[in-house]
Design a protein around this motif. Structure first.
Motif, PDB file in Angstrom:
ATOM      1  N   GLN A 287       0.864  -1.181   0.000  1.00 52.56           N
ATOM      2  CA  GLN A 287       0.000   0.000   0.000  1.00 52.56           C
ATOM      3  C   GLN A 287       0.898   1.227   0.000  1.00 52.56           C
ATOM      4  OE1 GLN A 287      -3.104   1.911   3.104  1.00 52.56           O
ATOM      5  NE2 GLN A 287      -3.735  -0.053   2.230  1.00 52.56           N
ATOM      6  N   ILE A 288       0.741   2.062  -1.028  1.00 47.77           N
ATOM      7  CA  ILE A 288       1.639   3.189  -1.213  1.00 47.77           C
ATOM      8  C   ILE A 288       0.900   4.509  -0.979  1.00 47.77           C
ATOM      9  CG2 ILE A 288       3.219   1.974  -2.749  1.00 47.77           C
ATOM     10  CD1 ILE A 288       1.801   3.113  -5.123  1.00 47.77           C
ATOM     11  N   ARG A 289       1.674   5.518  -0.601  1.00 44.86           N
ATOM     12  CA  ARG A 289       1.141   6.866  -0.395  1.00 44.86           C
ATOM     13  C   ARG A 289       2.163   7.853  -0.909  1.00 44.86           C
ATOM     14  NH1 ARG A 289       1.358  10.893   3.647  1.00 44.86           N
ATOM     15  NH2 ARG A 289       2.661   9.627   5.030  1.00 44.86           N
ATOM     16  N   PHE A 290       1.686   8.860  -1.622  1.00 48.94           N
ATOM     17  CA  PHE A 290       2.569   9.847  -2.216  1.00 48.94           C
ATOM     18  C   PHE A 290       2.482  11.164  -1.450  1.00 48.94           C
ATOM     19  CE2 PHE A 290       1.139   6.991  -5.566  1.00 48.94           C
ATOM     20  CZ  PHE A 290       2.326   6.617  -6.161  1.00 48.94           C
ATOM     21  N   ARG A 291       3.609  11.832  -1.281  1.00 51.62           N
ATOM     22  CA  ARG A 291       3.610  13.212  -0.819  1.00 51.62           C
ATOM     23  C   ARG A 291       3.183  14.104  -1.983  1.00 51.62           C
ATOM     24  NH1 ARG A 291       5.915  15.142   3.458  1.00 51.62           N
ATOM     25  NH2 ARG A 291       4.147  16.553   3.093  1.00 51.62           N
ATOM     26  N   SER A 292       2.342  15.087  -1.694  1.00 51.90           N
ATOM     27  CA  SER A 292       1.844  15.941  -2.771  1.00 51.90           C
ATOM     28  C   SER A 292       1.355  17.262  -2.207  1.00 51.90           C
ATOM     29  CB  SER A 292       0.697  15.246  -3.519  1.00 51.90           C
ATOM     30  OG  SER A 292      -0.387  14.984  -2.641  1.00 51.90           O
TER      31      SER A 292
END
Length: 315
Positions: A287-292
């Motif tokens: 499960q991935i999460r991006f900084r944005s």
């Protein structure tokens, strides 16, 4: 039999932003976002090879926890149903549904309908919950929530199968002779258990089709996976189980802003090499999460991941 997600390949999914806005992980732009942004993110996930999109579950947050957790928590069934209508392939994960807050037949009715309407894309992720006031307000058993969750899983296995009149005879819940339609589109909805405590690992090993650890660092994950497999073997369960993990935040490229010391950033090949370490540990889905800083930056990151990182996850 419920198959391991990915069938031998490392696949990737993501927890949706906007729908839960804890100060621990929400980006500042999410406060003003809503249906349009969620739909755009879901469509990008659908196009970019994401295995699933996920939505959390809380009914109400007490004031003592509001500073950290926030009070923005979209209903997962409503959210995933809305996004099912704007996507075609990506699976729909509750991560995680606090099933102890509701009778299993209520949970089964909601999620069976979602699976039916989405063409069989549901993964039911479940967890014990941790907010005592939430349980108290709904008349649910907080002190005994572990036992409630165990029995709820057993009841949901019956209620989310193909029998129009499911039966369950347990300590807390009993039902038979009560018909529920529509039935799920899937022959059996996969149930994944969230949590990293010893009880959660045992629950996943002995009752579930998948395990969703919560925040285990890389150094501790191999031992947890070994314990999970040991417990499953001791229980005599031969069916495969989907093992997942939540990875460090990601940012493709060299950021010109502060993304946090734990964020993985850089060239796609380097990020892929780092993520392949999870496959070597026995992980099936990450499960991935991006900084944005905006929804546009997020969807750009997602699309780049699908095009430039994903092809190298299984080299």
């Amino acid at each position: 039999m419920v198959q391991v997600l990915g069938q031998g390949r490392l696949v990737y999914g993501m927890q949706l932003p906007v729908q839960s806005q804890s100060s621990l992980f929400a980006e500042s732009w999410e406060a003003d976002a809503g249906a349009r942004e969620l739909a755009e993110i879901a469509r990008t996930a659908d196009r970019s090879g994401f295995a699933y999109i996920a939505s959390c579950d809380h009914v109400a947050i007490p004031r003592r926890l509001a500073r950290a957790m926030g009070t923005t928590w979209y209903d997962p069934v409503a959210t995933l149903s809305f996004l099912a209508g704007v996507t075609e392939r990506v699976r729909l994960l509750s991560h995680v549904a606090i099933v102890g807050l509701r009778h299993p037949l209520v949970t089964a009715k909601q999620y069976a309908t979602l699976d039916h309407l989405s063409g069989g894309r549901l993964i039911l992720g479940v967890g014990a919950g941790h907010v005592e006031e939430e349980f108290d307000a709904l008349g649910a058993d907080f002190a005994g929530r572990g036992g409630v969750l165990n029995e709820s899983i057993d009841a949901l296995k019956a209620a989310l199968g193909q029998d129009e009149y499911p039966e369950h005879h347990g300590e807390r819940y009993q039902f038979s002779g009560l018909g529920q339609r529509p039935r799920p589109a899937q022959e059996r909805v996969p149930i994944w258990v969230g949590g990293s405590s010893p009880a959660a690992v045992r629950r996943a090993a002995t009752r579930a089709d998948g395990w969703l650890p919560q925040g285990d660092p890389r150094t501790k994950l191999p031992a947890k996976i070994a314990k999970l497999k040991e417990l499953r073997a001791e229980a005599g369960i031969e069916a495969p189980i989907t093992i997942g993990t939540i990875v460090e935040p990601l940012y493709l490229g060299e950021p010109d802003w502060e993304v946090g010391r734990w964020t993985l950033s850089g060239k796609p090949e380097a990020i892929a090499a780092s993520l392949r370490e999870f496959k070597a540990m026995g992980v099936h889905q990450i499960q991935i999460r991006f900084r944005s800083r905006s929804v546009d930056e997020l969807t750009d990151q997602m699309a780049a991941f699908g095009a430039e990182v994903a092809p190298h996850l299984n080299d």
